[in-house]
Design an enzyme around this catalytic site. Structure first.
Site, PDB file in Angstrom:
ATOM      1  CG  HIS A  84      51.789 -57.373 -56.899  1.00  0.00           C
ATOM      2  ND1 HIS A  84      52.542 -58.353 -56.304  1.00  0.00           N
ATOM      3  CD2 HIS A  84      52.629 -56.734 -57.748  1.00  0.00           C
ATOM      4  CE1 HIS A  84      53.772 -58.312 -56.769  1.00  0.00           C
ATOM      5  NE2 HIS A  84      53.864 -57.331 -57.652  1.00  0.00           N
ATOM      6  CG  ASP A 210      51.284 -61.257 -54.665  1.00  0.00           C
ATOM      7  OD1 ASP A 210      50.425 -61.162 -55.557  1.00  0.00           O
ATOM      8  OD2 ASP A 210      52.047 -60.325 -54.364  1.00  0.00           O
ATOM      9  CB  SER A 653      56.152 -59.050 -59.632  1.00  0.00           C
ATOM     10  OG  SER A 653      56.433 -58.554 -58.372  1.00  0.00           O
TER      11      SER A 653
HETATM   12  N1  ARG Z   1      56.801 -54.879 -53.190  1.00  0.00           N
HETATM   13  C1  ARG Z   1      56.235 -55.627 -54.263  1.00  0.00           C
HETATM   14  C2  ARG Z   1      56.629 -54.982 -55.593  1.00  0.00           C
HETATM   15  O1  ARG Z   1      57.466 -54.163 -55.619  1.00  0.00           O
HETATM   16  C3  ARG Z   1      54.762 -55.787 -54.129  1.00  0.00           C
HETATM   17  C4  ARG Z   1      53.941 -54.568 -54.359  1.00  0.00           C
HETATM   18  C5  ARG Z   1      52.464 -54.767 -54.294  1.00  0.00           C
HETATM   19  N2  ARG Z   1      51.961 -54.879 -52.957  1.00  0.00           N
HETATM   20  C6  ARG Z   1      51.669 -53.817 -52.156  1.00  0.00           C
HETATM   21  N3  ARG Z   1      51.193 -54.049 -50.940  1.00  0.00           N
HETATM   22  N4  ARG Z   1      51.819 -52.568 -52.519  1.00  0.00           N
HETATM   23  O2  ARG Z   1      55.996 -54.865 -56.573  1.00  0.00           O
HETATM   24  N1  GLU Z   2      57.010 -56.769 -56.297  1.00  0.00           N
HETATM   25  C1  GLU Z   2      58.000 -56.549 -57.317  1.00  0.00           C
HETATM   26  C2  GLU Z   2      57.408 -56.550 -58.720  1.00  0.00           C
HETATM   27  O1  GLU Z   2      56.275 -56.160 -58.911  1.00  0.00           O
HETATM   28  C3  GLU Z   2      59.075 -57.543 -57.147  1.00  0.00           C
HETATM   29  C4  GLU Z   2      59.815 -57.149 -55.965  1.00  0.00           C
HETATM   30  C5  GLU Z   2      61.177 -56.606 -56.314  1.00  0.00           C
HETATM   31  O2  GLU Z   2      61.309 -55.421 -56.560  1.00  0.00           O
HETATM   32  O3  GLU Z   2      62.070 -57.452 -56.308  1.00  0.00           O
HETATM   33  O4  GLU Z   2      58.067 -56.831 -59.687  1.00  0.00           O
END
Ligand code: ARG
Ligand code: GLU
Length: 718
Positions: A84, A210, A653
């Site tokens: 991502h 991922d 991330s």
């Molecule tokens: N929750 C993760 C973050 O905050 C992954 C986000 C990307 N994935 C998604 N399905 N939106 O960045």
């Molecule tokens: N998916 C998050 C990022 O893009 C990490 C998840 C979190 O917030 O800990 O950094």
């Protein structure tokens, strides 16, 4: 205001370090934690983690693209981050014939690696605390002097950044190498990289692969350089070995990366405002956006293509805030904070510098909550409408016309037209009209006191009763209603102005005045003016006041209750955090294991659910148990993800997750929903980070991507 000068190092060695319940520690202070880390299993020394005298772990950790983290995994600058995080780059190299996002991509040699324009990588060279008596970096001159001094010591070519910690009580200087020739090396298909999509986002159990791979290039001298075919793979000072040993519940883990933003030292008033007003407002608006988008996405494949990543963005923060509220309520954080504040008040009651702090927080939130709420609504609704963005473009035409020559104006006008066209063509017309109606209605219902004054008149003069009437009026009357109309309007605009020098000035004025009457411009202009008049000044006041209070509050905590404030909030600077591989109990009677396996991917496989399409080739590897050396020794399965008690947040991330030997065991990519409150309140019972198991990553590179060139390059250890 009281000025305190504290040395962080002094402070932290003078008070004893408690066993960490969470913690995003500064690498330069790793020496203060190494004993505790070693007691928890870590086998390396402080110098192995952070040193300016020898190659160390920090040399293999990087800031990826200004929002994520990555880690170097070979002596030729190969790096890993999340799928991502690389998604934008993968997408930009994708066409209908080569759809790398959908199908995956593997460069089989250096020649096939794809240059990524605009992508930069920062690697930290060193950090040092700034002596505020020598350089008062709270003002511009001090900042400049500090950086000039650093340049003399470390060289002109490096990047220098000054960041404040503990709400401005302590400052550090950061010295980075910034690389701008970065190339895409590989990525799995998005059905693996983004497996589970928005359905599984923030959730456990999780089954996503991922990750994506890039390579840093440098010039002949191994120094950063802009893209050139002459450039060669960067030779890092250090890279991570990859462990195929696997992880067990209870194993030591450490995450090293760039956490973006936390608010761990909020007052109860700050938590209350977020939990009860600000997050719910934002969630409410986003839910409305998602409902409308979903309907359109489900009905039409081309809408899905246009809105997938926008929808994911809207959903991501919304779901997180829901998790934060859930956690804050469940652990009654407001009352926890109130109790803390009672104790704290007793401690500071005789210190005139601090004694009114909490009262001031209370008043400041009470006085500003309406404007904070209006800001949240504005940013989530009006500001997000396509019509606001196109209105802004057209408004620009009006403001610049008078100051340009006829040729310049012609060029600018068509470039504005092209900007509008590209905004519109990336969207769906019918959906944007529905979004406009819904968002305007929500905003005017929720923030009546923060409507532009002129809107009452516009409504009255045109017989408009609600947002839907207004949107009809807009579409009937604005040249922004469609791009054909806009094109002929711009042709006419330029023709009417003409280029005869003598009439130019007068004509420009006349045309500009007609232009300013367009409802598309009025929508943008009236709302932005309202924002600048009614919201911004109060908001700025609030933030100024609040920043000062935060600084005092944190300095008072440091002075009177240092055990309650052992590390500064995240600010997108390099931190390490350590914990253990660990499951959790999300709800009464439910126990989550700390890892998932390929069986779970297959269990979720469902041709009817978009997020759960498992590619045929992966199913075949599963059926034939073609796992090579990547299966777990104890159960023979491919382990996919695992959870741990490491304190992470957005920005982490792509961060390396390492074992006791400092070898890579996973890539951090998410947190568990029930514990997302860790940005405000870390609770070791429930706050968990989620990583993809590195064995799954290497398995996919080897067996799915068949990228043997990469397998050879990696430093695999057992
Ligand atoms: N929750 C993760 C973050 O905050 C992954 C986000 C990307 N994935 C998604 N399905 N939106 O960045
Ligand atoms: N998916 C998050 C990022 O893009 C990490 C998840 C979190 O917030 O800990 O950094």
């Amino acid at each position: 205001m009281k000025k305190i000068l504290l040395s962080l190092a002094l402070l932290l060695t003078s008070s004893s370090i408690l066993l960490a319940d969470g913690g995003m520690w500064l690498p330069i202070l790793v020496g203060d934690h190494i004993k505790d880390m070693q007691a928890n299993g870590f086998k390396l020394t402080a110098e192995d983690v952070y040193s300016i005298n020898k190659a160390c772990m920090k040399d293999a950790v990087l800031q990826f693209g200004g929002g994520c983290t990555g880690e170097i995994v070979s002596n030729k600058g190969l790096l890993l981050t999340n799928h991502h995080c690389g998604r934008g780059q993968i997408q930009s190299h994708s066409t209908l014939e080569h759809d790398y996002l959908t199908d995956g991509f593997w460069a089989k040699s250096l020649n096939e690696e794809l240059p990524c324009k605009g992508l930069t990588i920062q690697i930290l060279e060193r950090m040092e605390e700034i002596n505020l008596q020598k350089f008062d970096v709270t003002n511009k001159e001090g900042e400049k002097a500090c950086i000039e001094d650093a340049k003399k010591r470390f060289g002109e070519k490096l990047e220098y950044e000054i960041e404040n910690f503990y709400a401005g009580n302590v400052y550090y200087l950061f010295v980075y190498k910034v690389f701008s020739d970065v190339r895409l090396v590989g990525a799995p298909p998005s059905s693996i990289g983004n497996f589970g999509g928005d359905t599984d986002n923030w959730m456990w159990p999780r089954h996503g692969g991922d990750f994506s791979m890039f390579r840093i290039y440098a010039d002949k001298n191994n120094e950063p350089a802009d893209y050139s075919p002459e450039n060669v793979p960067y030779q890092p000072k250090q890279h991570f070995k990859i462990s195929l040993k696997g992880v067990q519940e209870g194993d030591f883990t450490m995450v090293f990366g760039y956490p973006g933003n936390t608010e761990l030292y909020l007052s109860s008033y700050g938590v209350d405002a977020r939990q009860n007003v600000l997050f719910p407002s934002r969630i409410f608006v986003r839910q409305n956006i998602m409902d409308l988008m979903e309907e359109a996405i489900d009905a039409d494949r081309t809408v899905r293509l246009k809105y997938t990543s926008r929808y994911a963005g809207v959903e991501n923060a919304k779901k997180k805030w829901e998790g934060v509220i859930l956690g804050l309520k469940r652990f009654d954080v407001i009352n926890q904070k109130r109790n803390f504040e009672k104790d704290f008040s007793k401690q500071i009651s005789n210190d005139a510098d601090y004694s009114t702090l909490l009262k001031q927080y209370n008043e400041s939130y009470k006085n500003s909550i309406n404007v904070l709420r209006a800001d949240a609504y504005f940013v989530e609704s009006i500001y997000q409408t396509m019509q606001f963005k196109t209105g802004e473009k057209l408004y620009k035409l009006a403001t610049i016309s008078e100051n340009l020559t006829p040729t310049e104006l012609q060029k600018e006008a068509y470039s504005i037209y092209n900007d509008v066209k590209s905004i519109v063509s990336s969207r769906d017309k019918a959906l944007e009209r529905r979004l406009f109606t819904r968002l305007l209605q929500i905003y005017s219902d929720s923030c009546a006191a923060f409507m532009p004054d002129t809107f009452a008149t516009i409504y009255k003069n045109n017989g408009i009763k609600n947002a839907s009437d207004y949107v009809n009026y807009y579409y009937n009357n604005s040249v922004l209603a469609d791009t054909v109309k806009l094109k002929s309007f711009i042709d006419k605009y330029l023709a009417n102005i003409g280029n005869s020098q003598s009439k130019w000035e007068k004509n420009v004025k006349t045309m500009k005045n007609t232009l300013l009457k367009d409802p598309g411009i009025i929508y943008y202009y009236r709302f932005i003016t309202m924002y600048f008049d009614k919201i911004m000044p109060q908001l700025r006041n609030f933030y100024n006041q609040n920043d000062n209070l935060d600084k005092e509050y944190q300095s008072a905590m440091i002075k009177y209750m240092p055990e309650k404030i052992q590390f500064p909030d995240a600010n997108f600077t390099l931190r390490f955090t350590y914990g253990k591989v660990k499951g959790y109990e999300p709800n009464d009677g439910v126990i989550f294991k700390p890892y998932t396996t390929l069986e779970g991917v297959i269990e979720k496989d469902n041709p009817d659910i978009y997020d759960y399409h498992v590619p045929e080739k992966l199913k075949e590897l599963y059926r034939t148990k073609n796992y090579g050396k990547y299966a777990d020794k104890s159960d023979g399965k491919i382990h996919v993800c695992f959870t741990g008690s490491n304190h992470t947040t957005g920005g982490n991330s792509g961060s390396p997750v390492v074992n006791a030997n400092g070898e890579l065991i996973g890539i951090n990519f998410d947190r568990c929903w029930q514990g997302t409150m860790s940005d405000i309140n870390y609770n070791p019972e429930i706050c968990r980070n989620i990583s993809v198991d590195i064995r799954y990553v290497v398995f996919l590179i080897d067996k799915l991507g068949n990228a043997q060139n990469i397998i050879k390059e990696l430093d695999l250890v057992r």
